[in-house]
Design a protein around this motif. Sequence first.
Motif, PDB file in Angstrom:
ATOM      1  N   ALA A 126      41.732  49.386  43.101  1.00  0.00           N
ATOM      2  CA  ALA A 126      40.829  48.398  42.793  1.00  0.00           C
ATOM      3  C   ALA A 126      41.374  47.199  42.440  1.00  0.00           C
ATOM      4  O   ALA A 126      40.765  46.130  42.223  1.00  0.00           O
ATOM      5  N   VAL A 127      41.756  47.572  41.155  1.00  0.00           N
ATOM      6  CA  VAL A 127      43.242  45.508  41.539  1.00  0.00           C
ATOM      7  C   VAL A 127      44.159  45.726  42.987  1.00  0.00           C
ATOM      8  O   VAL A 127      43.005  44.449  43.316  1.00  0.00           O
ATOM      9  N   ARG A 128      44.602  46.674  43.781  1.00  0.00           N
ATOM     10  CA  ARG A 128      44.840  46.179  45.565  1.00  0.00           C
ATOM     11  C   ARG A 128      43.430  45.623  45.890  1.00  0.00           C
ATOM     12  O   ARG A 128      43.192  44.655  46.615  1.00  0.00           O
ATOM     13  N   ASN A 129      41.825  46.228  45.955  1.00  0.00           N
ATOM     14  CA  ASN A 129      40.787  45.994  45.925  1.00  0.00           C
ATOM     15  C   ASN A 129      40.485  44.375  46.025  1.00  0.00           C
ATOM     16  O   ASN A 129      40.026  43.440  46.471  1.00  0.00           O
ATOM     17  N   SER A 130      40.763  44.448  44.815  1.00  0.00           N
ATOM     18  CA  SER A 130      40.030  42.725  43.462  1.00  0.00           C
ATOM     19  C   SER A 130      40.335  41.950  44.412  1.00  0.00           C
ATOM     20  O   SER A 130      40.125  41.133  44.058  1.00  0.00           O
ATOM     21  N   LEU A 131      42.384  41.360  44.032  1.00  0.00           N
ATOM     22  CA  LEU A 131      43.356  41.308  44.881  1.00  0.00           C
ATOM     23  C   LEU A 131      42.882  40.188  46.195  1.00  0.00           C
ATOM     24  O   LEU A 131      42.116  39.928  46.634  1.00  0.00           O
TER      25      LEU A 131
END
Length: 150
Positions: free
Chosen positions: A24-29
């Motif tokens: 989720a962090v990777r996608n949100s970034l």
Amino acid sequence: MLPAPDQAGTAGGLHLVFLASPLAVRNSLAQMLAAPALRSLSPDARGTVELVLAEVLNNVTEHAYDGRPGPVAVTLVPVAAGIHCLVVDQGLVMPGGTLPEGNPPDLGTPLETLPEGGFGWHMIRSLTRDLAYVRTGGSNRVSFLLPLDA
């Protein structure tokens, strides 16, 4: 409860809410970097923004939530001096109720003997301005300015 996401943001900014996890962090970034507030930055400025946000969000995932999913809200607002950032989570309080100082890496130490951890907060402190932390109402609030003149 964290505020609902506003994908469009306000005043050219962006507000996202997601569950803390590495994916989720990777996608949100990726979503943040594609938003108008960050898309128009120079490649160097975008790289700095991505580096700082990734470190802060990974710390939330790994430490505040101890690897368990939990809500994270990120608000990015363009201002004259750069990008104002606010990260809110409902994870564990920062140890001692303050942000870690962080340790600069000892460049004389061989890479394979460097200790794990401690460098991220030093990097965040060196790349941001007005870094602040407060625990209020069961939430951690980390705010900072990502200057565009650096």
